[in-house]
Design a protein around this motif. Structure first.
Motif, PDB file in Angstrom:
ATOM      1  N   ARG A  52       0.827  -1.201   0.000  1.00 26.27           N
ATOM      2  CA  ARG A  52       0.000   0.000   0.000  1.00 26.27           C
ATOM      3  C   ARG A  52       0.866   1.257   0.000  1.00 26.27           C
ATOM      4  O   ARG A  52       2.079   1.202   0.174  1.00 26.27           O
ATOM      5  CB  ARG A  52      -0.926   0.005   1.220  1.00 26.27           C
ATOM      6  CG  ARG A  52      -1.861  -1.192   1.285  1.00 26.27           C
ATOM      7  CD  ARG A  52      -2.868  -1.029   2.401  1.00 26.27           C
ATOM      8  NE  ARG A  52      -3.571  -2.273   2.666  1.00 26.27           N
ATOM      9  CZ  ARG A  52      -4.603  -2.723   1.954  1.00 26.27           C
ATOM     10  NH1 ARG A  52      -5.054  -2.003   0.945  1.00 26.27           N
ATOM     11  NH2 ARG A  52      -5.179  -3.871   2.257  1.00 26.27           N
ATOM     12  N   PHE A  53       0.208   2.406  -0.170  1.00 30.50           N
ATOM     13  CA  PHE A  53       0.935   3.672  -0.266  1.00 30.50           C
ATOM     14  C   PHE A  53       1.821   3.952   0.945  1.00 30.50           C
ATOM     15  O   PHE A  53       2.943   4.457   0.782  1.00 30.50           O
ATOM     16  CB  PHE A  53      -0.048   4.823  -0.476  1.00 30.50           C
ATOM     17  CG  PHE A  53       0.639   6.147  -0.629  1.00 30.50           C
ATOM     18  CD1 PHE A  53       1.104   6.569  -1.852  1.00 30.50           C
ATOM     19  CD2 PHE A  53       0.847   6.957   0.475  1.00 30.50           C
ATOM     20  CE1 PHE A  53       1.766   7.783  -1.981  1.00 30.50           C
ATOM     21  CE2 PHE A  53       1.501   8.165   0.360  1.00 30.50           C
ATOM     22  CZ  PHE A  53       1.957   8.583  -0.878  1.00 30.50           C
ATOM     23  N   ARG A 115     -11.231   7.680  -6.395  1.00 29.44           N
ATOM     24  CA  ARG A 115     -11.537   6.788  -5.279  1.00 29.44           C
ATOM     25  C   ARG A 115     -11.232   5.343  -5.645  1.00 29.44           C
ATOM     26  O   ARG A 115     -11.411   4.921  -6.786  1.00 29.44           O
ATOM     27  CB  ARG A 115     -13.010   6.919  -4.875  1.00 29.44           C
ATOM     28  CG  ARG A 115     -13.384   8.302  -4.344  1.00 29.44           C
ATOM     29  CD  ARG A 115     -14.829   8.347  -3.881  1.00 29.44           C
ATOM     30  NE  ARG A 115     -15.217   9.686  -3.478  1.00 29.44           N
ATOM     31  CZ  ARG A 115     -15.020  10.185  -2.252  1.00 29.44           C
ATOM     32  NH1 ARG A 115     -14.441   9.419  -1.327  1.00 29.44           N
ATOM     33  NH2 ARG A 115     -15.397  11.410  -1.951  1.00 29.44           N
ATOM     34  N   GLY A 116     -10.781   4.594  -4.667  1.00 25.56           N
ATOM     35  CA  GLY A 116     -10.511   3.181  -4.859  1.00 25.56           C
ATOM     36  C   GLY A 116     -11.764   2.352  -4.652  1.00 25.56           C
ATOM     37  O   GLY A 116     -12.847   2.891  -4.400  1.00 25.56           O
ATOM     38  N   CYS A 122      -7.715   7.532  -3.377  1.00 26.97           N
ATOM     39  CA  CYS A 122      -6.536   6.738  -3.695  1.00 26.97           C
ATOM     40  C   CYS A 122      -5.422   7.685  -4.133  1.00 26.97           C
ATOM     41  O   CYS A 122      -5.591   8.465  -5.071  1.00 26.97           O
ATOM     42  CB  CYS A 122      -6.860   5.739  -4.809  1.00 26.97           C
ATOM     43  SG  CYS A 122      -5.423   4.904  -5.507  1.00 26.97           S
ATOM     44  N   HIS A 123      -4.295   7.605  -3.457  1.00 29.26           N
ATOM     45  CA  HIS A 123      -3.187   8.514  -3.747  1.00 29.26           C
ATOM     46  C   HIS A 123      -2.701   8.360  -5.180  1.00 29.26           C
ATOM     47  O   HIS A 123      -2.422   9.355  -5.862  1.00 29.26           O
ATOM     48  CB  HIS A 123      -2.036   8.236  -2.778  1.00 29.26           C
ATOM     49  CG  HIS A 123      -2.487   8.062  -1.368  1.00 29.26           C
ATOM     50  ND1 HIS A 123      -2.767   6.838  -0.816  1.00 29.26           N
ATOM     51  CD2 HIS A 123      -2.724   8.970  -0.404  1.00 29.26           C
ATOM     52  CE1 HIS A 123      -3.157   6.989   0.431  1.00 29.26           C
ATOM     53  NE2 HIS A 123      -3.134   8.270   0.713  1.00 29.26           N
ATOM     54  N   TYR A 124      -2.588   7.129  -5.634  1.00 31.10           N
ATOM     55  CA  TYR A 124      -2.095   6.906  -6.986  1.00 31.10           C
ATOM     56  C   TYR A 124      -3.094   7.410  -8.020  1.00 31.10           C
ATOM     57  O   TYR A 124      -2.720   8.091  -8.986  1.00 31.10           O
ATOM     58  CB  TYR A 124      -1.803   5.427  -7.224  1.00 31.10           C
ATOM     59  CG  TYR A 124      -1.321   5.156  -8.637  1.00 31.10           C
ATOM     60  CD1 TYR A 124       0.028   5.300  -8.960  1.00 31.10           C
ATOM     61  CD2 TYR A 124      -2.213   4.804  -9.655  1.00 31.10           C
ATOM     62  CE1 TYR A 124       0.476   5.092 -10.251  1.00 31.10           C
ATOM     63  CE2 TYR A 124      -1.769   4.593 -10.948  1.00 31.10           C
ATOM     64  CZ  TYR A 124      -0.430   4.740 -11.247  1.00 31.10           C
ATOM     65  OH  TYR A 124       0.001   4.543 -12.538  1.00 31.10           O
ATOM     66  N   ARG A 125      -4.360   7.079  -7.854  1.00 30.08           N
ATOM     67  CA  ARG A 125      -5.369   7.498  -8.840  1.00 30.08           C
ATOM     68  C   ARG A 125      -5.438   9.019  -8.949  1.00 30.08           C
ATOM     69  O   ARG A 125      -5.514   9.563 -10.056  1.00 30.08           O
ATOM     70  CB  ARG A 125      -6.738   6.933  -8.452  1.00 30.08           C
ATOM     71  CG  ARG A 125      -6.907   5.440  -8.716  1.00 30.08           C
ATOM     72  CD  ARG A 125      -8.286   4.981  -8.256  1.00 30.08           C
ATOM     73  NE  ARG A 125      -8.565   3.602  -8.643  1.00 30.08           N
ATOM     74  CZ  ARG A 125      -8.198   2.540  -7.946  1.00 30.08           C
ATOM     75  NH1 ARG A 125      -7.514   2.706  -6.816  1.00 30.08           N
ATOM     76  NH2 ARG A 125      -8.487   1.319  -8.367  1.00 30.08           N
TER      77      ARG A 125
END
Length: 238
Positions: A52-53, A115-116, A122-125
């Motif tokens: 995870r992040f 959003r995940g 979601c940090h990546y999204r």
């Protein structure tokens, strides 16, 4: 590996290593030294473990501290010790994530797309959405970036790029620096001191003025660069 794992918002070990320019087999070395990072799942046949992040964030801190701590392993010990304190105060994303949400709103980017599967941001999204819209700058610091300042042998969490810049320029007026995180050279003994009181802020500024060495680690900027590198890696392999 479970089918409900979020493959977009999590990262493989090789992705993290390449994004942070870590030596090969770093994860295995950290595990042997008792500094294993949290996994979403264990590796299975033909599939790598995913992280995870917070694992990316924590290892990014270790990588930046490595030259000062004598290597990644002692730096990881320091990151493991101060990480919970930083996350308790700033969340698991001390790198301007709230400002990025504001950037998305100003750019009319639908935050629902960030959003995940669990409905959380979601940090990546969010980073990918902003990067593709040309709104994610990984080349320079920005307001809200989380900055660590190393004054001689003390590690200080300032939490604000602008506030730190003002203190470095003026060397006079105290500003909120929150915790001072002190560590010895091998990273085994960590003492945390809250610096929120005015007299302690004044002490910090005095230390800043008298310091032989002042080093800054912009965790916000370095994490943006790591995320952009992972975005490019995935784009190239798609």
């Amino acid at each position: 590996m479970s089918d409900d794992v979020d493959h977009i918002g999590t990262f493989t070990g090789p992705e993290i290593e390449q994004a942070l320019s870590l030596p090969d087999r770093t994860f295995e070395m950290l595990k042997r030294e008792g500094n294993a990072l949290p996994q979403v799942t264990k590796p299975a046949r033909g599939r790598l473990a995913r992280y995870r992040f917070p694992a990316l964030s924590r290892l990014n801190l270790a990588r930046k501290l490595a030259p000062l701590a004598g290597g990644v392993v002692p730096a990881a010990r320091i990151a493991s010790a101060i990480g919970p304190e930083l996350e308790a105060r700033y969340g698991s994303t001390p790198y301007g994530f709230t400002q990025m949400q504001h950037d998305a709103l100003r750019a009319n980017i639908c935050l629902d797309a960030a959003r995940g599967p669990d409905g959380e941001f979601c940090h990546y999204r969010l980073s990918e959405l902003l990067w593709r819209a040309g709104k994610l700058d990984e080349t320079r610091p920005r307001t809200g970036d989380f900055v660590l300042t190393i004054i001689d042998s003390d590690l200080v969490a300032s939490g604000n790029w602008d506030g730190l810049g003002y203190a470095l320029r003026s060397r006079k007026k105290p500003f909120p620096v929150l915790p001072m995180l002190r560590f010895n050279r091998d990273g085994r003994a960590i003492q945390i001191e809250d610096m929120a009181a005015p007299e302690k802020e004044a002490y910090f500024c005095d230390r800043l003025e008298r310091a032989d060495t002042i080093l800054q680690i912009n965790l916000g900027l370095s994490l943006r660069r790591a995320l952009v590198e992972i975005i490019r890696m995935r784009e190239a392999s798609a």
